[in-house]
Design an enzyme around this catalytic site. Structure first.
Site, PDB file in Angstrom:
ATOM      1  N   HIS A   9       4.234  -6.861  -0.187  1.00  0.00           N
ATOM      2  CA  HIS A   9       3.890  -5.643   0.551  1.00  0.00           C
ATOM      3  C   HIS A   9       5.076  -5.135   1.374  1.00  0.00           C
ATOM      4  O   HIS A   9       5.976  -5.888   1.768  1.00  0.00           O
ATOM      5  CB  HIS A   9       2.695  -5.898   1.469  1.00  0.00           C
ATOM      6  N   GLU A  87      -2.217 -13.720   1.873  1.00  0.00           N
ATOM      7  CA  GLU A  87      -1.127 -14.461   2.493  1.00  0.00           C
ATOM      8  C   GLU A  87      -1.594 -15.862   2.877  1.00  0.00           C
ATOM      9  O   GLU A  87      -2.802 -16.118   3.026  1.00  0.00           O
ATOM     10  CB  GLU A  87      -0.644 -13.695   3.735  1.00  0.00           C
TER      11      GLU A  87
END
Length: 247
Positions: A9, A87
């Site tokens: 990202h 994550e």
């Protein structure tokens, strides 16, 4: 030969503030949005196209994918979201400043928390308001599947089943796949694909918003891998990630 593209990202608000983020659902900064758009423009200019995309259930990865596909005029592509691409969970460190933690505990300890393979940070308490076990997006999971902390080994253990059961069969079928995810879920995949040792994975840093291309053989073994774009800029971006945990 198959091609797989991975993209971390773009810069998030907590990347900018140098905080441990983990499963906290923070958004992209204006810089992060531009990084995602640049990735899409670069992929389009280099002639890449996709049949399917995968991402996490966290908005910084999802929005990165949106902006990337928008620049490619591929907003209609099917997208699969999975918590398994989230994550790594940073436990009780989530929300805390990395440099402040380095001043308090030392650079070496913070490096262990950030990059070691099998040492997790201190865990959240289940009653901590930062705990995600009450989050509606994880309502279909058993409580123990929603972590209170993770090391990279734990992240690998949740990412690989999704790779083996969903992503790899899709690639083998001939579909062109883009994955927009996070620094550590991508590190987990790279470790597996490249056979990186538990010791050497400590030195791997994934820069924000730069497409990482894997060329894979019929057995999905890497033939080669490379970042798109300027090599010097990519190296600087990876070095900046490495420096985040220093006092």
């Amino acid at each position: 030969m198959h091609k797989l593209v991975l993209i971390r990202h773009g810069e998030s608000t907590w990347n900018l503030e140098n905080r441990f983020t983990g499963w906290t659902d923070v958004d992209l900064t204006p810089t992060g949005i531009e990084q995602a758009k640049n990735a899409g423009r670069l992929l389009k200019a280099e002639g890449y196209d996709f049949d399917l995309a995968y991402t996490s259930v966290l908005k910084r990865a999802t929005r990165t994918l949106w902006h990337c596909l928008d620049e490619m005029d591929r907003t209609w592509l099917p997208v699969e979201h999975s918590w398994r691409l989230n994550e790594r969970h940073y436990g009780a460190l989530q929300g805390l400043n990395k440099a402040d933690m380095a001043k308090q505990y030392g650079d070496a300890q913070v490096l262990v928390w950030r990059r070691s393979y099998d040492t997790p940070p201190p865990a959240l308490e289940p009653t901590d308001p930062r705990c995600e076990r009450g989050d509606i997006r994880y309502a279909g999971l058993a409580p123990e599947q929603v972590p209170l902390t993770e090391c990279l080994k734990d992240t690998v253990a949740r990412v690989l089943p999704y790779w083996n059961e969903a992503i790899a069969p899709t690639i083998r079928s001939g579909k062109r796949v883009l994955i927009a995810a996070h620094g550590n879920s991508i590190r987990a995949l790279v470790k597996y694909l490249d056979g990186i040792s538990d010791q050497d994975i400590v030195g791997l840093n994934i820069p924000n918003g730069i497409p990482l291309v894997y060329e894979l053989d019929a057995e999905l073994k890497p033939l080669r891998s490379y970042y798109l774009g300027d090599a010097e800029a990519t190296a600087k971006a990876a070095a900046a990630v490495a420096a985040q945990g220093k006092a």
